[in-house]
Scaffold this motif. Structure first.
Motif, PDB file in Angstrom:
ATOM      1  N   GLY A 247       0.820  -1.208   0.000  1.00 55.47           N
ATOM      2  CA  GLY A 247       0.000   0.000   0.000  1.00 55.47           C
ATOM      3  C   GLY A 247       0.847   1.249   0.000  1.00 55.47           C
ATOM      4  N   GLY A 248       1.675   1.419  -1.012  1.00 57.14           N
ATOM      5  CA  GLY A 248       2.503   2.609  -1.103  1.00 57.14           C
ATOM      6  C   GLY A 248       1.690   3.817  -1.542  1.00 57.14           C
ATOM      7  N   PRO A 249       1.586   4.863  -0.705  1.00 56.25           N
ATOM      8  CA  PRO A 249       0.746   6.004  -1.075  1.00 56.25           C
ATOM      9  C   PRO A 249       1.376   6.943  -2.097  1.00 56.25           C
ATOM     10  N   THR A 250       2.714   6.886  -2.253  1.00 55.63           N
ATOM     11  CA  THR A 250       3.395   7.763  -3.206  1.00 55.63           C
ATOM     12  C   THR A 250       4.391   6.946  -4.012  1.00 55.63           C
ATOM     13  N   ILE A 251       4.814   7.496  -5.129  1.00 57.26           N
ATOM     14  CA  ILE A 251       5.789   6.820  -5.977  1.00 57.26           C
ATOM     15  C   ILE A 251       7.098   6.601  -5.220  1.00 57.26           C
ATOM     16  N   LEU A 252       7.542   7.606  -4.461  1.00 57.61           N
ATOM     17  CA  LEU A 252       8.792   7.483  -3.719  1.00 57.61           C
ATOM     18  C   LEU A 252       8.743   6.312  -2.743  1.00 57.61           C
ATOM     19  N   ILE A 253       7.671   6.219  -1.976  1.00 57.41           N
ATOM     20  CA  ILE A 253       7.558   5.154  -0.982  1.00 57.41           C
ATOM     21  C   ILE A 253       7.417   3.803  -1.655  1.00 57.41           C
ATOM     22  N   LEU A 254       6.587   3.709  -2.707  1.00 56.61           N
ATOM     23  CA  LEU A 254       6.399   2.433  -3.390  1.00 56.61           C
ATOM     24  C   LEU A 254       7.698   1.954  -4.028  1.00 56.61           C
ATOM     25  N   LYS A 255       8.463   2.864  -4.601  1.00 59.54           N
ATOM     26  CA  LYS A 255       9.729   2.473  -5.232  1.00 59.54           C
ATOM     27  C   LYS A 255      10.654   1.816  -4.214  1.00 59.54           C
ATOM     28  N   ARG A 256      10.714   2.372  -3.006  1.00 57.55           N
ATOM     29  CA  ARG A 256      11.567   1.786  -1.964  1.00 57.55           C
ATOM     30  C   ARG A 256      11.056   0.417  -1.548  1.00 57.55           C
ATOM     31  N   ILE A 257       9.738   0.278  -1.407  1.00 60.46           N
ATOM     32  CA  ILE A 257       9.166  -1.003  -1.006  1.00 60.46           C
ATOM     33  C   ILE A 257       9.487  -2.076  -2.041  1.00 60.46           C
ATOM     34  N   VAL A 258       9.269  -1.754  -3.317  1.00 58.81           N
ATOM     35  CA  VAL A 258       9.509  -2.720  -4.387  1.00 58.81           C
ATOM     36  C   VAL A 258      10.979  -3.118  -4.437  1.00 58.81           C
ATOM     37  N   SER A 259      11.863  -2.135  -4.348  1.00 60.76           N
ATOM     38  CA  SER A 259      13.300  -2.422  -4.379  1.00 60.76           C
ATOM     39  C   SER A 259      13.706  -3.332  -3.229  1.00 60.76           C
ATOM     40  N   ASP A 260      13.185  -3.044  -2.027  1.00 59.81           N
ATOM     41  CA  ASP A 260      13.521  -3.863  -0.864  1.00 59.81           C
ATOM     42  C   ASP A 260      13.004  -5.291  -1.025  1.00 59.81           C
ATOM     43  N   LEU A 261      11.795  -5.452  -1.567  1.00 58.08           N
ATOM     44  CA  LEU A 261      11.224  -6.791  -1.745  1.00 58.08           C
ATOM     45  C   LEU A 261      12.008  -7.597  -2.764  1.00 58.08           C
ATOM     46  N   ARG A 262      12.411  -6.961  -3.847  1.00 56.45           N
ATOM     47  CA  ARG A 262      13.168  -7.699  -4.872  1.00 56.45           C
ATOM     48  C   ARG A 262      14.542  -8.092  -4.330  1.00 56.45           C
ATOM     49  N   ALA A 263      15.165  -7.205  -3.552  1.00 50.68           N
ATOM     50  CA  ALA A 263      16.462  -7.541  -2.955  1.00 50.68           C
ATOM     51  C   ALA A 263      16.321  -8.678  -1.950  1.00 50.68           C
ATOM     52  N   ALA A 264      15.232  -8.668  -1.190  1.00 51.96           N
ATOM     53  CA  ALA A 264      15.007  -9.737  -0.219  1.00 51.96           C
ATOM     54  C   ALA A 264      14.801 -11.076  -0.916  1.00 51.96           C
ATOM     55  N   ALA A 265      14.138 -11.074  -2.073  1.00 53.12           N
ATOM     56  CA  ALA A 265      13.949 -12.314  -2.831  1.00 53.12           C
ATOM     57  C   ALA A 265      15.290 -12.894  -3.253  1.00 53.12           C
ATOM     58  N   VAL A 266      16.199 -12.039  -3.700  1.00 47.65           N
ATOM     59  CA  VAL A 266      17.526 -12.505  -4.111  1.00 47.65           C
ATOM     60  C   VAL A 266      18.273 -13.093  -2.922  1.00 47.65           C
ATOM     61  N   GLU A 267      18.172 -12.440  -1.770  1.00 49.06           N
ATOM     62  CA  GLU A 267      18.829 -12.956  -0.565  1.00 49.06           C
ATOM     63  C   GLU A 267      18.288 -14.323  -0.180  1.00 49.06           C
ATOM     64  N   ALA A 268      17.045 -14.600  -0.544  1.00 50.47           N
ATOM     65  CA  ALA A 268      16.424 -15.891  -0.237  1.00 50.47           C
ATOM     66  C   ALA A 268      16.638 -16.907  -1.360  1.00 50.47           C
ATOM     67  N   ALA A 269      17.602 -16.643  -2.243  1.00 48.62           N
ATOM     68  CA  ALA A 269      17.967 -17.542  -3.341  1.00 48.62           C
ATOM     69  C   ALA A 269      16.854 -17.690  -4.366  1.00 48.62           C
ATOM     70  N   ARG A 270      16.106 -16.606  -4.536  1.00 51.80           N
ATOM     71  CA  ARG A 270      15.085 -16.568  -5.579  1.00 51.80           C
ATOM     72  C   ARG A 270      15.447 -15.454  -6.559  1.00 51.80           C
ATOM     73  N   ARG A 271      14.690 -15.368  -7.643  1.00 53.56           N
ATOM     74  CA  ARG A 271      14.911 -14.306  -8.611  1.00 53.56           C
ATOM     75  C   ARG A 271      14.020 -13.111  -8.288  1.00 53.56           C
ATOM     76  N   PRO A 272      14.428 -11.911  -8.669  1.00 57.37           N
ATOM     77  CA  PRO A 272      13.586 -10.746  -8.391  1.00 57.37           C
ATOM     78  C   PRO A 272      12.180 -10.870  -8.977  1.00 57.37           C
ATOM     79  N   ASP A 273      12.055 -11.491 -10.164  1.00 59.07           N
ATOM     80  CA  ASP A 273      10.742 -11.599 -10.788  1.00 59.07           C
ATOM     81  C   ASP A 273       9.973 -12.830 -10.338  1.00 59.07           C
ATOM     82  N   ASP A 274      10.506 -13.583  -9.359  1.00 57.41           N
ATOM     83  CA  ASP A 274       9.724 -14.662  -8.768  1.00 57.41           C
ATOM     84  C   ASP A 274       8.570 -14.124  -7.950  1.00 57.41           C
ATOM     85  N   ILE A 275       8.619 -12.838  -7.618  1.00 54.38           N
ATOM     86  CA  ILE A 275       7.562 -12.194  -6.839  1.00 54.38           C
ATOM     87  C   ILE A 275       6.892 -11.122  -7.695  1.00 54.38           C
TER      88      ILE A 275
END
Length: 455
Positions: A247-275
């Motif tokens: 629920g990102g209310p602004t582009i700035l906040i959503l961009k950070r959320i998306v970036s963090d989620l994709r990085a977390a997927a990689v740390e979990a041995a998955r691909r960024p687009d697996d999510i």
């Protein structure tokens, strides 16, 4: 190449979801939530527009943080009364062929053994078109009605959720071998007991020794949605989620959320687009920008601002009735939804939200932004959000129901299709195959795939 947008319709089995007060609008039919025809008609409309899925929210509890009372929620129909979302799905699935169904169910309020059976049953009945939105819940009112003093701590709930997922993976993925069911009339053997395995789970929160009650369903594990964007929620999503609802209310906040989620997927041995990541938004459409603005002004005139603050108080765990309307919201530690509070406090240090601004913002569409305009204008905005944030799509809530969804289908989808930004036909197969283009089961990188072979 133009990126294809994912779109879910975002709804709730209640008279009011994320636009408190709009049930009063003469065009709104959300009070018909009690009738199955209401939901079947909605499902048919969404499938006509090739919408990916109907994402159904749920809470087990009431919004009683605001003023320490249920009064504001009950008076305004603010997500109460609320009926079970899972029971809607079979009728809608029978009336459609492709539409997916994401249903919300909390790991805090139901044991994993019967829940695994309920989801397998839905997966069978829908032909593999069901997903599960995994939530840990945030309302103490729900916990109290189940005999608990209060909800467990925020991060503790995720610890329980990790074990809960381990139990259901064992049941869905490992208990029955692919070739366990024979249906052999000649021998009289329905299933080979040597290929039906007890899971023997013995953990700190759950003990499940036996076999899954259901034979393997088309997807086995339903498509896994998850709605937490806090630090602990992101770690949970990295392990378990296939689709993350934020629920990102602004582009700035959503961009950070998306970036963090994709990085977390990689740390979990998955691909960024697996999510696949979808943001909560609301669109108010007209045939012209002026028509849409008039419609939005009409809707805003009916907003229940107290109801909006009751919602936000429940999400954040902060009683906003204790603030003055022009006082800024302060960040405090609570055990409710941390990402909700962060979105309006620490996520953007250059933005201070007053209680009055929050009541207006959350009056239509909850935490998410509201886009207003013609199909062309709104399509421009959605594509801009995707280009700037790398989000995959949107959970689009209603302002009025079914009118908001009809406008999406009749105005927005054709405009996106003209741009090559939306599909012109559903992919064949299960919900997972439609979303990811792979097979019907969890991909090999997903943690749940590791439970296909039990010790």
């Amino acid at each position: 190449m133009t990126r294809e947008i994912l779109i879910n319709a975002f709804a709730m089995n209640a008279p009011g979801h994320l636009s408190p007060g709009l049930w009063r609008h003469t065009a709104d039919r959300s009070a018909d939530y009690r009738h199955i025809r209401h939901w079947v008609d909605l499902a048919k409309t969404l499938e006509r527009g090739l919408i990916d899925g109907l994402f159904i929210a749920d809470v087990v509890g009431v919004y009683d943080v605001y003023g320490g009372s249920v009064d504001a929620a009950v008076r305004g129909g603010v997500q109460v009364p609320v009926n079970d979302p899972l029971q809607l799905v079979p009728a809608m699935a029978y009336a459609t062929e492709h539409l997916g169904f994401g249903v919300t169910a909390s790991v805090s309020f139901e044991h994993p053994f019967p829940f695994a059976r309920r989801m397998s049953t839905l997966d069978h009945l829908t032909g593999g078109r069901v997903g599960w939105n995994i939530v840990t819940s945030y309302l103490d009112s729900g916990a109290r009605n189940l005999g608990q003093a209060r909800q467990a701590g925020h991060d503790d709930r995720y610890d329980v959720a990790d074990e809960y997922l381990e139990v259901v993976y064992k049941l869905w993925e490992g208990s029955w071998a692919d070739d366990a069911v024979l249906r052999d009339r000649a021998s009289g053997i329905f299933a080979d007991p040597a290929k039906v395995r007890p899971i023997r789970h013995d953990g700190p929160n759950f003990k499940v020794p036996g076999i899954h009650l259901c034979e393997p369903s088309p997807q086995r594990t339903p498509v896994l949605y998850q709605a937490g964007a806090s630090s602990r929620g992101r770690r949970f999503a990295a392990r378990h989620a296939e689709c993350v609802f934020v629920g990102g209310p602004t582009i700035l906040i959503l961009k950070r959320i998306v970036s963090d989620l994709r990085a977390a997927a990689v740390e979990a041995a998955r691909r960024p687009d697996d999510i696949k990541i979808l943001n909560m938004q609301t669109v108010i459409l007209g045939r012209t920008d002026s028509e849409a603005e008039d419609k939005a002004a009409d809707y805003r005139s009916l907003v229940d601002h107290t109801g909006a603050l009751a919602l936000l108080s429940g999400w954040t765990g902060v009683d906003l009735s204790t603030y003055g309307l022009d006082e800024p919201l302060r960040h405090v530690k609570t055990e409710a939804g941390q990402s909700a509070l962060e979105s309006f406090t620490t996520a953007d240090p250059d933005r201070q939200w007053t209680i009055r601004e929050l009541a207006q913002w959350c009056g239509i569409g909850g935490r998410g932004p509201v886009l207003v305009g013609s199909a062309r204008t709104v399509a421009d905005q959605l594509q801009h959000w995707i280009a700037e944030t790398d989000v995959d799509g949107f959970n689009l809530a209603w302002a009025v129901n079914p009118g908001t969804f009809e406008d999406i289908v009749d105005l927005l989808v054709p405009e996106l299709q003209r741009r090559g930004a939306y599909k012109t036909a559903y992919r064949p197969g299960t919900l997972r195959e439609k979303l990811f283009g792979d097979g019907p089961r969890l991909n090999a990188r997903h943690t749940g795939a590791g439970f296909r072979t039990l010790p």
